[in-house]
Write an enzyme that holds these catalytic residues in place. Structure first.
Site, PDB file in Angstrom:
ATOM      1  N   HIS A 175      16.222 -49.622 -18.019  1.00 18.93           N
ATOM      2  CA  HIS A 175      15.422 -49.294 -16.817  1.00 18.93           C
ATOM      3  C   HIS A 175      14.069 -50.040 -16.772  1.00 18.93           C
ATOM      4  CE1 HIS A 175      17.624 -45.835 -14.851  1.00 18.93           C
ATOM      5  NE2 HIS A 175      18.357 -46.113 -15.916  1.00 18.93           N
ATOM      6  N   ASP A 181      10.691 -46.269 -10.731  1.00 18.05           N
ATOM      7  CA  ASP A 181      12.100 -45.994 -10.958  1.00 18.05           C
ATOM      8  C   ASP A 181      12.458 -44.796 -10.086  1.00 18.05           C
ATOM      9  OD1 ASP A 181      14.572 -44.931 -12.235  1.00 18.05           O
ATOM     10  OD2 ASP A 181      14.164 -46.533 -13.670  1.00 18.05           O
TER      11      ASP A 181
HETATM   12  O1  UPG Z   1      22.511 -58.905 -25.803  1.00 20.20           O
HETATM   13  C1  UPG Z   1      22.151 -58.446 -24.709  1.00 20.20           C
HETATM   14  C2  UPG Z   1      22.522 -57.163 -24.240  1.00 20.20           C
HETATM   15  C3  UPG Z   1      22.071 -56.764 -23.002  1.00 20.20           C
HETATM   16  N1  UPG Z   1      21.281 -57.586 -22.263  1.00 20.20           N
HETATM   17  C4  UPG Z   1      20.781 -57.155 -20.944  1.00 20.20           C
HETATM   18  O2  UPG Z   1      20.540 -55.762 -20.934  1.00 20.20           O
HETATM   19  C5  UPG Z   1      20.840 -55.240 -19.651  1.00 20.20           C
HETATM   20  C6  UPG Z   1      21.775 -54.059 -19.836  1.00 20.20           C
HETATM   21  O3  UPG Z   1      21.762 -53.320 -18.655  1.00 20.20           O
HETATM   22  P1  UPG Z   1      22.971 -52.405 -18.182  1.00 20.20           P
HETATM   23  O4  UPG Z   1      24.207 -53.164 -18.167  1.00 20.20           O
HETATM   24  O5  UPG Z   1      22.583 -51.763 -16.886  1.00 20.20           O
HETATM   25  O6  UPG Z   1      23.134 -51.363 -19.346  1.00 20.20           O
HETATM   26  P2  UPG Z   1      22.204 -50.173 -19.922  1.00 20.20           P
HETATM   27  O7  UPG Z   1      20.992 -50.686 -20.540  1.00 20.20           O
HETATM   28  O8  UPG Z   1      23.073 -49.346 -20.746  1.00 20.20           O
HETATM   29  O9  UPG Z   1      21.807 -49.383 -18.558  1.00 20.20           O
HETATM   30  C7  UPG Z   1      21.490 -48.053 -18.260  1.00 20.20           C
HETATM   31  O10 UPG Z   1      20.928 -48.124 -16.944  1.00 20.20           O
HETATM   32  C8  UPG Z   1      21.794 -48.629 -15.913  1.00 20.20           C
HETATM   33  C9  UPG Z   1      21.036 -48.592 -14.600  1.00 20.20           C
HETATM   34  O11 UPG Z   1      19.970 -49.438 -14.648  1.00 20.20           O
HETATM   35  C10 UPG Z   1      23.041 -47.765 -15.811  1.00 20.20           C
HETATM   36  O12 UPG Z   1      23.942 -48.344 -14.882  1.00 20.20           O
HETATM   37  C11 UPG Z   1      23.707 -47.640 -17.182  1.00 20.20           C
HETATM   38  O13 UPG Z   1      24.821 -46.762 -17.103  1.00 20.20           O
HETATM   39  C12 UPG Z   1      22.710 -47.131 -18.221  1.00 20.20           C
HETATM   40  O14 UPG Z   1      23.297 -47.047 -19.520  1.00 20.20           O
HETATM   41  C13 UPG Z   1      21.472 -56.353 -18.836  1.00 20.20           C
HETATM   42  O15 UPG Z   1      20.532 -56.887 -17.942  1.00 20.20           O
HETATM   43  C14 UPG Z   1      21.826 -57.396 -19.875  1.00 20.20           C
HETATM   44  O16 UPG Z   1      21.754 -58.708 -19.409  1.00 20.20           O
HETATM   45  C15 UPG Z   1      20.936 -58.837 -22.711  1.00 20.20           C
HETATM   46  O17 UPG Z   1      20.245 -59.597 -22.027  1.00 20.20           O
HETATM   47  N2  UPG Z   1      21.387 -59.236 -23.927  1.00 20.20           N
END
Ligand code: UPG
Length: 458
Positions: free
Chosen positions: A19, A118
């Site tokens: 977030h 948010d």
């Molecule tokens: O090695 C990595 C792993 C992750 N990411 C980034 O991390 C973010 C991950 O975001 P997301 O896919 O939304 O997962 P979560 O961090 O788990 O997100 C939470 O928040 C989201 C809303 O923003 C919800 O949809 C999810 O269910 C909730 O777990 C993305 O931008 C990825 O590109 C990286 O850049 N490198």
């Protein structure tokens, strides 16, 4: 002498998972579009430390990050329950933000002229009212889950009247665009209806507050699901779809910079042959599922690149990573967008977090879905049944057979090609949306206007 006018946007985060980074991304885009506006980014100390270990604010003269208290009681020791820090934080709101804002206004001499937060932080509507400024919430997940949350009461009423036996498979055809979604896909916080608990209460308060917002921002684009978007726009004043927030640069399909050598490794592989595995910023599947996933990968000999959150030197994966070092690469963090945009990546094994989903669409990569909580099951349903750009694991959890079957489907000519064609179409619509006069660019301009519309006379 003419008076100087100045806009000062306070950005308030929900300091968990991705977030804060998504909100920061939006703040940076706005700061670039409106260089005369000051942006103050309020986030907990722990979350800021994590965030700014990866992202630098050098060069962003008009963005400044501020630490606020995370609500943990004195002497608090984390028990391992992931809900605990979230509850501590929620219990300390809105006070921690109000205090932070007052201190920053004092320090800078600049009154707040807009509150960008948010969307989870529904109490922000009251802070905005006290300050006499517009409230602009950012819903960081997708339009389908927002639509479901907004209809919480209707859903609970319908499920209650449907009787227990049918409840799990009950579809939401009474909500525009959600007919494929089943009750069992919905976030547990929405379904349990227990507003004594901090997180479900926060979400419920959010849906009461959203109609009072000046505008609601989403990381999606109009053509992604026009029925759901139109329905949201009929219920809420101004829904601005400004996504995909992250888009790969044209040159990132082969070369990009990264500290773990992902680019060089990917360059050695054939087009669309590699599985990229990541479960976002919060999750690692339980050990038996990890084992099942690795068994399938090893049997199929699929080259893989894995963003692995835990220690790869610990069981149960240590041996697998060693045995498969000729076909695999394990790293603690990837530049995910660039990895997905690389031409050798053919499938994304994902937990279906919304940012990951949008990045997969922006890069045209089909998905194998293993959702866990929150909006993820709902996102999986849309990926598999509505857009048909990926497949869920049969039975919902990783088994060796389930993963083999999913790999067969996505990498196969017939089903795989259909998914690739469907996601290529969505990618194209996304590209159009972010073009100069595309729908997302227009909504972004609208957003810039809103956050800069109010100014304080100095
Ligand atoms: O090695 C990595 C792993 C992750 N990411 C980034 O991390 C973010 C991950 O975001 P997301 O896919 O939304 O997962 P979560 O961090 O788990 O997100 C939470 O928040 C989201 C809303 O923003 C919800 O949809 C999810 O269910 C909730 O777990 C993305 O931008 C990825 O590109 C990286 O850049 N490198």
């Amino acid at each position: 002498m003419s008076a100087t006018k100045k806009s000062h946007v306070a950005a308030l985060t929900f300091p968990f998972a991705s977030h804060p980074s998504v909100l920061l991304h939006l703040v940076q885009r706005l700061a670039a579009a409106a260089p005369s506006v000051t942006f103050s980014f309020f986030n907990t100390t722990v979350s800021n430390q994590k965030l700014f270990s990866r992202i630098k604010l050098h060069g962003w003269d008009n963005v400044k990050a501020y630490d606020i208290y995370d609500g943990a009681p004195e002497g608090y020791i984390f028990s391992g329950n992931p809900l605990e820090p979230i509850n501590n934080f929620i219990n300390a709101t809105p006070g921690i933000f109000k205090k932070g804002i007052a201190e920053v206004v004092d320090e800078t001499g600049l009154k707040i002229t807009c509150l960008l937060t948010d969307a989870f932080l529904g109490f922000s509507v009251d802070i905005a009212e006290e300050l006499g400024v517009p409230w602009v919430p950012f819903w960081t997940a997708g339009p389908h889950s927002l639509s479901a949350h907004l209809s919480t009461d209707a859903i609970l009423r319908t499920l209650a009247s449907a009787g227990k036996a049918q409840t799990v498979d009950r579809t939401l055809e009474f909500l525009p665009g959600l007919s494929a979604i089943r009750a069992s896909d919905l976030p547990i916080e929405l379904l349990n209806g227990n507003y004594d608990q901090p997180f479900p209460k926060m979400l419920y308060n959010m849906i009461l507050a959203l109609p009072l917002a000046k505008a609601i921002v989403q990381n999606c684009f109009d053509a992604l699901d026009p029925i759901v978007t139109n329905d949201l726009r009929s219920k809420l004043d101004k829904v601005l779809n400004i996504g995909p927030l992250a888009f790969p640069s044209p040159k990132s399909s082969s070369e990009f910079e990264d500290e773990f050598g992902c680019s060089a490794w990917l360059n050695k592989h054939a087009k669309a042959s590699v599985a990229y595995i990541s479960f976002g910023t919060m999750l690692t599947p339980p050990p038996p599922e990890l084992v099942a996933l690795t068994e399938a990968i090893q049997e199929k000999q699929v080259p893989y690149i894995w963003s692995f959150r835990d220690d790869p030197k610990l069981p149960p994966l240590k041996e697998f990573f060693e045995r498969t070092s000729d076909i695999g690469k394990v790293v603690p963090w990837t530049p995910q967008l660039e990895v997905l945009a690389h031409s050798s990546v053919g499938v994304f094994v994902t937990h279906c977090g919304w940012s990951s989903l949008m990045e997969s669409i922006a890069c045209g990569v089909p998905m194998i879905c293993r959702p866990f909580f929150g909006d993820q099951k709902l996102n999986r349903r849309v990926i598999e049944d509505v857009w048909q750009i990926g497949v869920g694991i049969k039975g919902g959890v990783f088994t060796k057979d389930g993963m083999l079957n999913a790999l067969d489907l996505v990498l196969s000519k017939e089903t795989g090609n259909r998914m690739r064609a469907n996601i290529a179409e969505l990618k194209q619509s996304a590209e159009k949306a972010v073009e100069e006069n595309g729908s997302s660019s227009e909504d972004f301009k609208n957003l810039v206007e809103i956050v800069t519309s109010q100014q304080d006379v100095l």
